[in-house]
Design an enzyme around this catalytic site. Structure first.
Site, PDB file in Angstrom:
ATOM      1  N   LYS A 206      -3.815  -0.457  -9.436  1.00  0.00           N
ATOM      2  CA  LYS A 206      -4.592  -0.831 -10.615  1.00  0.00           C
ATOM      3  C   LYS A 206      -6.013  -1.223 -10.196  1.00  0.00           C
ATOM      4  CE  LYS A 206      -4.368  -4.173 -14.375  1.00  0.00           C
ATOM      5  NZ  LYS A 206      -3.579  -5.218 -15.005  1.00  0.00           N
ATOM      6  N   GLU A 212      -3.320  -3.106   1.613  1.00  0.00           N
ATOM      7  CA  GLU A 212      -2.217  -2.305   2.164  1.00  0.00           C
ATOM      8  C   GLU A 212      -2.282  -0.869   1.623  1.00  0.00           C
ATOM      9  OE1 GLU A 212      -2.094  -5.224   0.644  1.00  0.00           O
ATOM     10  OE2 GLU A 212      -0.377  -6.441   1.266  1.00  0.00           O
ATOM     11  N   GLY A 267       0.593  -5.360 -13.576  1.00  0.00           N
ATOM     12  CA  GLY A 267       1.170  -4.509 -12.526  1.00  0.00           C
ATOM     13  C   GLY A 267       2.685  -4.440 -12.585  1.00  0.00           C
ATOM     14  N   ARG A 268       3.333  -5.588 -12.730  1.00  0.00           N
ATOM     15  CA  ARG A 268       4.804  -5.589 -12.670  1.00  0.00           C
ATOM     16  C   ARG A 268       5.452  -5.130 -13.980  1.00  0.00           C
ATOM     17  NH1 ARG A 268       2.528 -10.419 -11.982  1.00  0.00           N
ATOM     18  NH2 ARG A 268       2.798 -12.032 -13.559  1.00  0.00           N
ATOM     19  N   GLU A 353       7.277 -13.289  -9.692  1.00  0.00           N
ATOM     20  CA  GLU A 353       5.810 -13.260  -9.751  1.00  0.00           C
ATOM     21  C   GLU A 353       5.349 -13.737 -11.141  1.00  0.00           C
ATOM     22  OE1 GLU A 353       3.579 -10.305  -7.260  1.00  0.00           O
ATOM     23  OE2 GLU A 353       2.792  -9.674  -9.190  1.00  0.00           O
ATOM     24  N   HIS A 384      31.391  -8.023   0.498  1.00  0.00           N
ATOM     25  CA  HIS A 384      31.738  -8.090   1.924  1.00  0.00           C
ATOM     26  C   HIS A 384      30.636  -8.763   2.725  1.00  0.00           C
ATOM     27  CE1 HIS A 384      35.388  -5.764   1.318  1.00  0.00           C
ATOM     28  NE2 HIS A 384      34.691  -5.170   0.362  1.00  0.00           N
ATOM     29  N   LYS A 512      -3.755 -13.050   0.222  1.00  0.00           N
ATOM     30  CA  LYS A 512      -4.669 -11.902   0.361  1.00  0.00           C
ATOM     31  C   LYS A 512      -5.983 -12.359   0.990  1.00  0.00           C
ATOM     32  CE  LYS A 512      -3.090  -9.225  -3.669  1.00  0.00           C
ATOM     33  NZ  LYS A 512      -3.430  -8.721  -4.983  1.00  0.00           N
TER      34      LYS A 512
HETATM   35  O1  F6P Z   1       1.674  -8.532  -5.545  1.00  0.00           O
HETATM   36  C1  F6P Z   1       0.460  -8.875  -6.132  1.00  0.00           C
HETATM   37  C2  F6P Z   1      -0.101  -7.775  -6.952  1.00  0.00           C
HETATM   38  O2  F6P Z   1      -1.317  -8.184  -7.462  1.00  0.00           O
HETATM   39  C3  F6P Z   1       0.863  -7.332  -8.050  1.00  0.00           C
HETATM   40  O3  F6P Z   1       0.794  -8.089  -9.190  1.00  0.00           O
HETATM   41  C4  F6P Z   1       0.502  -5.909  -8.213  1.00  0.00           C
HETATM   42  O4  F6P Z   1       1.519  -5.219  -8.861  1.00  0.00           O
HETATM   43  C5  F6P Z   1       0.309  -5.485  -6.774  1.00  0.00           C
HETATM   44  O5  F6P Z   1      -0.320  -6.593  -6.172  1.00  0.00           O
HETATM   45  C6  F6P Z   1      -0.484  -4.233  -6.559  1.00  0.00           C
HETATM   46  O6  F6P Z   1      -1.769  -4.301  -7.093  1.00  0.00           O
HETATM   47  P1  F6P Z   1      -2.622  -3.010  -7.312  1.00  0.00           P
HETATM   48  O7  F6P Z   1      -1.925  -2.130  -8.275  1.00  0.00           O
HETATM   49  O8  F6P Z   1      -3.938  -3.490  -7.848  1.00  0.00           O
HETATM   50  O9  F6P Z   1      -2.793  -2.327  -5.979  1.00  0.00           O
END
Ligand code: F6P
Length: 548
Positions: A206, A212, A267-268, A353, A384, A512
């Protein structure tokens, strides 16, 4: 706003928690032969049984009254109408609009988002068609065979969970891979398995700034360029899903190859948006639409069912009762359907979150526990591994059992054995085995009195462990959409009950920011002496060892 603890119904719940500390679920069943009838909700293709929880009519009514005192219906209507309920980020929360089939204009900040959504859906549909029919090929004309989706958190967990769950519905010419970890091991393994001439990368972010994801995307881009030695190949092999068009362009992805996201989709909660591009490609656009339809079906239920018949509301009330009043600080998701392997991890982000917070909407510290830690595993594997703990540890872990009536496999005997375990476990967690039963069983086996006395305490199961059961007819795309939406609305309702903002995630930011700082120290090989001595010591040790 009146603080939650001052509401009359809160005080009532406090006194009920005290009065019924030892409430026994089995006794409630014995006292009320209609308990199951009263405490399950059936929709066309799914059923939610919550009767095996630690409550009686008094508690249930008090919980529903509490929801009313929190004005849950108004809060829900505010969310659906586009009010900026994500107040710390000044955003509307409208993942529900993404799955709505309404044709009415829907204005957010004077823009008709319905038009935007439909335009994006059309774009997804035609892109899926182009890939499936070979109109969009790789740079040298090869049909696309592999999709590599690069993203993390909400830009990864939903699509990966859904593609994994619905592989029985997959388009047979495409394979989908997911890269979320910045550990180079993951992307290296995947790049070894795919062919640059027939691979499509989807960079899903987003913000398009997540370190990452951007690191993995840069590695993928370099890998592709190493093969083609030509920047023009990027247009054929890279797609972005993002709301940050400038960043996408500076990464080198063609704006025509960019799918939109909007501020009003968290995002979630984004698997209903273009973040689902890997889903639509892998399962086909029609199956993606069926997932959307399942979500919309639950939106209608959430909006129209009375609170006492409302699955997400009841789920939220019970979780609230467990965590905040009975102090059960962990909860477990137990799918008895292989398709739902990744569902617990998906829900972990969705719920923790959202609601893993301890400050009220007015910024004051909350005097009560909010949500429990959520974890889980495929039920049979759990049996198990950690069910010992569920049955016999002193901690109570409320559990959600999720299963299906019909399996996708023709191996019917497997399904009956699987489901026998499913029903037996929730039963056993509630009934337990008391001392007299254990003694009788041991006696029947012919054990001596002395052995019986020694063994008995080890074999007693106190039972009385709360569980929910969700049974779907079959884990179809529609049903999966329903399941996800049920939990989404449960999470929203929990936030209202707890008086917290569910749609921001400031707690993720600290890590972050610090990681950026540490990354700089590692790159410059210069450790900051003003930080704590443990971090300094660790960084020095790490760098020294790397230099050796
Ligand atoms: O885990 C933190 C977060 O900000 C989430 O809310 C989000 O889904 C994820 O990082 C990825 O963010 P982006 O889509 O901006 O890369």
């Amino acid at each position: 706003m009146t603080s939650r603890t001052q509401l009359t119904s809160w005080q009532r719940l406090t006194s009920l928690a005290d009065k019924y500390q030892n409430l026994n679920i089995m006794s409630e069943f014995q006292d009320d032969p209609k308990r199951f009838d009263k405490h399950h909700v059936a929709l066309d293709n799914l059923m939610f049984d919550y009767s095996k929880n630690q409550f009686n009519d008094e508690i249930f009514n008090a919980l529903v009254n509490y929801a009313k005192e929190c004005d849950i219906e108004k809060a829900r209507d505010d969310m659906f109408s586009g009010a900026k309920i994500n107040q710390t980020e000044k955003r509307a929360v409208l993942h529900t609009a993404l799955r709505s089939t309404s044709t009415e204009p829907f204005l957010v900040d004077e823009i008709d988002i319905r038009e935007q959504i439909n335009a994006e859906l059309d774009k997804i549909k035609s892109f899926v068609k182009d890939i499936h029919q070979g109109a969009h090929t790789g740079y040298c004309g090869k049909t696309i065979t592999d999709i590599v989706s690069i993203g993390v958190g909400g830009s990864n967990l939903g699509p990966e969970m859904v593609c994994n769950a619905l592989e029985n519905y997959a388009h047979d010419t495409l394979t989908v891979h997911f890269v979320s970890n910045v550990d180079g091991e993951q992307i290296s393994q995947i790049l070894k398995r795919v062919d640059p001439t027939s691979t499509l990368f989807i960079v899903a972010s987003k913000t398009f700034t997540t370190s990452e994801t951007m690191t993995n995307a840069a590695t993928a881009k370099q890998w592709l360029l190493n093969h083609y030695q030509n920047e023009q190949a990027i247009a054929k092999h890279f797609i972005a899903v993002s709301s940050n068009l400038d960043k996408v362009a500076s990464f080198g992805i063609d704006p025509n190859n960019t799918f939109a996201m909007w501020d009003w989709v968290g995002g979630r909660f984004s698997l209903w948006s273009a973040i689902a591009l890997p889903i639509a490609l892998y399962l086909g656009f029609e199956n993606f639409q069926r997932i959307l339809a399942g979500g919309e079906n639950i939106d209608q239920h959430f909006v129209s069912a009375p609170l006492t018949q409302n699955i997400p509301v009841i789920m939220a009330l019970l979780s609230f009762w467990h965590a905040t009043f009975l102090n059960h600080q962990s909860q477990v998701i137990l799918p008895y359907d292989q398709a739902l392997t990744k569902f617990p991890a998906y829900l972990q982000q969705a719920e923790m979150e959202s609601n893993g917070k301890s400050v009220s909407t007015d910024g004051t510290p909350l005097p009560y526990p909010t949500v429990a830690a959520l974890w889980g595993e495929i039920g049979i594997n759990g049996q198990h591994a950690f069910y010992q703990y569920l049955h016999q540890s002193a901690n109570v872990v409320p559990a959600d059992f999720i299963g299906s009536i019909h399996s996708h496999t023709a191996l019917d005997n497997h399904h009956q054995i699987l489901m026998a375990n499913f029903f037996a476990q929730s039963q056993g967690l509630m009934t337990g085995v008391d001392e007299s039963q254990v003694k009788a069983q041991l006696k029947e086996k012919g054990l001596k009195n002395e052995e019986i006395i020694t063994l008995t305490p080890h074999k007693v199961h106190v039972g009385n462990k709360p569980t929910n059961t969700l049974l779907v007819d079959k884990l179809t795309p529609f049903a999966l959409g329903q399941l996800v939406a049920i939990y989404e609305h449960k999470i929203f309702t929990q936030g209202v009950l707890l008086d917290i903002y569910s749609f921001d995630q400031w707690g993720v930011e600290l890590g972050k920011v610090l990681a950026k700082d540490v990354e700089k120290q590692l790159a410059e090989q210069e450790i900051d002496n003003n930080q704590d001595s443990s971090t300094q010591g660790l960084l020095n040790y790490f760098l020294n060892k790397q230099r050796q």
